[in-house]
Design a protein around this motif. Structure first.
Motif, mmCIF file in Angstrom:
data_model
loop_
_atom_site.group_PDB
_atom_site.id
_atom_site.type_symbol
_atom_site.label_atom_id
_atom_site.label_comp_id
_atom_site.label_asym_id
_atom_site.label_seq_id
_atom_site.Cartn_x
_atom_site.Cartn_y
_atom_site.Cartn_z
ATOM 1 N N ALA A 38 0.782 -1.280 -0.033
ATOM 2 C CA ALA A 38 -0.103 -0.082 0.021
ATOM 3 C C ALA A 38 0.841 1.215 -0.032
ATOM 4 N N PHE A 39 0.417 2.359 -0.666
ATOM 5 C CA PHE A 39 1.063 3.586 -0.761
ATOM 6 C C PHE A 39 0.078 4.584 -0.683
ATOM 7 N N GLU A 40 0.244 5.599 0.186
ATOM 8 C CA GLU A 40 -0.681 6.894 0.199
ATOM 9 C C GLU A 40 0.074 8.139 0.494
ATOM 10 N N ALA A 41 -0.396 9.101 0.067
ATOM 11 C CA ALA A 41 0.006 10.470 0.273
ATOM 12 C C ALA A 41 -1.098 11.166 0.801
ATOM 13 N N GLU A 42 -0.696 12.157 2.029
ATOM 14 C CA GLU A 42 -1.842 13.061 2.294
ATOM 15 C C GLU A 42 -1.489 14.346 2.331
ATOM 16 N N ILE A 43 -2.080 15.407 1.591
ATOM 17 C CA ILE A 43 -1.222 16.676 1.581
ATOM 18 C C ILE A 43 -1.922 17.562 2.222
ATOM 19 N N ASP A 44 -1.185 18.359 3.198
ATOM 20 C CA ASP A 44 -2.004 19.469 4.159
ATOM 21 C C ASP A 44 -3.056 18.793 4.943
ATOM 22 N N GLY A 45 -2.898 17.604 5.196
ATOM 23 C CA GLY A 45 -4.294 17.019 6.068
ATOM 24 C C GLY A 45 -5.504 17.055 5.453
ATOM 25 N N LYS A 46 -5.708 17.343 4.363
ATOM 26 C CA LYS A 46 -6.877 17.548 3.804
ATOM 27 C C LYS A 46 -7.063 16.404 2.387
ATOM 28 N N VAL A 62 -4.209 10.674 -1.481
ATOM 29 C CA VAL A 62 -3.931 10.024 -2.767
ATOM 30 C C VAL A 62 -3.423 8.565 -2.633
ATOM 31 N N LYS A 63 -4.206 7.802 -3.179
ATOM 32 C CA LYS A 63 -3.693 6.347 -2.958
ATOM 33 C C LYS A 63 -2.954 5.894 -4.175
ATOM 34 N N GLY A 64 -1.999 5.087 -4.005
ATOM 35 C CA GLY A 64 -1.325 4.514 -5.101
ATOM 36 C C GLY A 64 -2.032 2.946 -5.770
ATOM 37 N N VAL A 65 -1.819 3.171 -7.083
ATOM 38 C CA VAL A 65 -2.136 1.876 -7.706
ATOM 39 C C VAL A 65 -0.966 1.211 -8.387
ATOM 40 N N VAL A 66 -0.973 -0.070 -8.717
ATOM 41 C CA VAL A 66 0.123 -0.784 -9.276
ATOM 42 C C VAL A 66 0.091 -0.529 -10.803
ATOM 43 N N LYS A 67 1.001 -0.203 -11.521
ATOM 44 C CA LYS A 67 1.012 -0.139 -12.909
ATOM 45 C C LYS A 67 2.574 -0.573 -13.398
ATOM 46 N N GLU A 68 2.539 -0.768 -14.601
ATOM 47 C CA GLU A 68 4.059 -1.202 -15.313
ATOM 48 C C GLU A 68 4.961 -0.023 -15.183
ATOM 49 N N THR A 69 6.027 -0.220 -15.119
ATOM 50 C CA THR A 69 7.130 0.826 -14.595
ATOM 51 C C THR A 69 7.188 1.845 -15.693
ATOM 52 N N GLN A 70 7.351 1.499 -16.805
ATOM 53 C CA GLN A 70 7.466 2.509 -17.851
ATOM 54 C C GLN A 70 6.152 3.382 -18.198
ATOM 55 N N LYS A 71 5.194 2.775 -17.962
ATOM 56 C CA LYS A 71 3.604 3.796 -18.103
ATOM 57 C C LYS A 71 3.624 4.517 -17.084
ATOM 58 N N THR A 92 4.048 13.401 -17.332
ATOM 59 C CA THR A 92 3.162 14.147 -17.836
ATOM 60 C C THR A 92 2.376 14.994 -16.783
ATOM 61 N N ALA A 93 2.358 14.394 -15.842
ATOM 62 C CA ALA A 93 1.456 15.342 -14.584
ATOM 63 C C ALA A 93 2.296 16.408 -14.008
ATOM 64 N N ILE A 94 3.484 15.896 -13.935
ATOM 65 C CA ILE A 94 4.708 17.129 -13.452
ATOM 66 C C ILE A 94 4.686 18.160 -14.515
ATOM 67 N N GLN A 95 4.726 17.911 -15.641
ATOM 68 C CA GLN A 95 4.972 19.001 -16.670
ATOM 69 C C GLN A 95 3.592 19.753 -16.775
ATOM 70 N N GLY A 96 2.597 19.158 -16.490
ATOM 71 C CA GLY A 96 1.239 19.949 -16.526
ATOM 72 C C GLY A 96 0.857 20.624 -15.263
ATOM 73 N N GLY A 97 2.003 20.686 -14.368
ATOM 74 C CA GLY A 97 1.638 21.661 -13.123
ATOM 75 C C GLY A 97 0.923 20.599 -12.035
ATOM 76 N N HIS A 98 0.563 19.395 -12.011
ATOM 77 C CA HIS A 98 -0.105 18.903 -11.114
ATOM 78 C C HIS A 98 0.587 18.281 -10.276
ATOM 79 N N GLY A 99 0.205 17.681 -9.096
ATOM 80 C CA GLY A 99 0.791 17.015 -7.923
ATOM 81 C C GLY A 99 0.948 15.433 -8.510
ATOM 82 N N ALA A 100 1.861 14.742 -8.269
ATOM 83 C CA ALA A 100 1.961 13.340 -8.570
ATOM 84 C C ALA A 100 2.877 12.729 -7.719
ATOM 85 N N PHE A 101 2.863 11.388 -7.470
ATOM 86 C CA PHE A 101 3.571 10.605 -6.674
ATOM 87 C C PHE A 101 4.022 9.364 -7.270
#
Length: 252
Positions: free
Chosen positions: A35-43, A46-55, A62-71
């Motif tokens: 399990a992998f989870e991130a909590e931002i400012d206590g509000k 974000v829960k992680g899901v398993v995906k193929e590494t390159q994908k 893509t998310a970082i370049q778009g200015g979004h938060g990502a883990f």
């Protein structure tokens, strides 16, 4: 003989700019992250899901370049995982929760089990002289930098199959609470003093009656309606002592 470990790490962006944080943490090479989870400012969580590494890497970039938060959590070595936390806003606090399961080590001579929680990486690969590092560890952090206001807290709840005869930690001072809910087979361990340094691993050694007996664990998954069974057999050998003559031939 199985441990479920939940590591919760709190990070705050003290910079005035948006940053991408990358950190590594060690586990036992036989551990499996579940399990992998991130909590931002206590509000926001974000829960992680398993995906193929390159994908997964492509979607993260893509998310970082778009200015979004990502883990992104990725196994870099068999016993070292890397977590990338993207686009942390100034003064924003992120809590990373990682859950993994691992098999505990059993010492047959002393009939004890040993639980180890790694807290540093550099000491596992020698001192911080670049020429001494193996090539695969060249990109690992060399030192642990800890904010003086940060601290380490540990809580261990242990459920044995038989009564417990001894509990000790050769690495830290601990406080032990026995007979949890009136059960003599359950205890809880916490640190007895505040710890603000991470220069050594936390080690807990437990001795319990009947560790040398065969054991079986069955876990049922209601989603897939399947069972998972773990069977542990501890062999015993009764060997009669025999007198033996040894002849050593040394060739000069």
């Amino acid at each position: 003989m199985i441990a479920e470990v939940i590591i919760s790490q709190t990070y705050t962006n003290v910079e005035n700019d948006t940053i991408e944080a990358i950190y590594k943490f060690p586990t036992h090479e036989a551990a499996a992250i579940c399990a992998f989870e991130a909590e931002i400012d206590g509000k926001k969580k974000v829960k992680g899901v398993v995906k193929e590494t390159q994908k997964a890497v492509k979607e993260y970039n893509t998310a970082i370049q778009g200015g979004h938060g990502a883990f992104l959590l990725n196994g870099q070595l068999p016993d070292v995982f890397e977590c990338m936390v993207g686009n942390i806003l100034p003064k924003q606090t992120v809590v990373i929760n990682i859950t993994y399961v691992t098999e505990l080590k059993h010492d047959a001579e002393t009939e004890t089990i040993r639980f180890v929680l790694p807290t540093s990486i550099a000491s596992r690969y020698g001192r911080y002289y670049p020429s001494e590092f193996p090539s695969f560890a060249s990109n690992l952090p060399l030192v642990n930098t800890v904010n003086p206001t940060s601290n380490l807290s540990i809580s261990v709840t242990c459920r044995m199959t038989s009564y417990i005869t001894s509990i000790e930690s050769p690495s830290h001072y601990i406080s032990t609470e026995l007979n949890i809910n009136g059960n003599s087979k359950t205890f809880r361990v916490t640190l007895s003093e505040q710890t603000t340094y991470l220069e050594k691993d936390f080690i807990l050694v437990v001795k319990s009656h009947g560790l040398d007996q065969p054991r079986a664990f069955i876990e049922y998954d209601p989603v897939t309606e399947t069972n998972c069974v773990m069977l542990t057999l501890v062999p015993k050998f009764a060997i009669n002592p025999t007198l033996t003559e040894l002849i050593f031939v040394v060739d000069r």
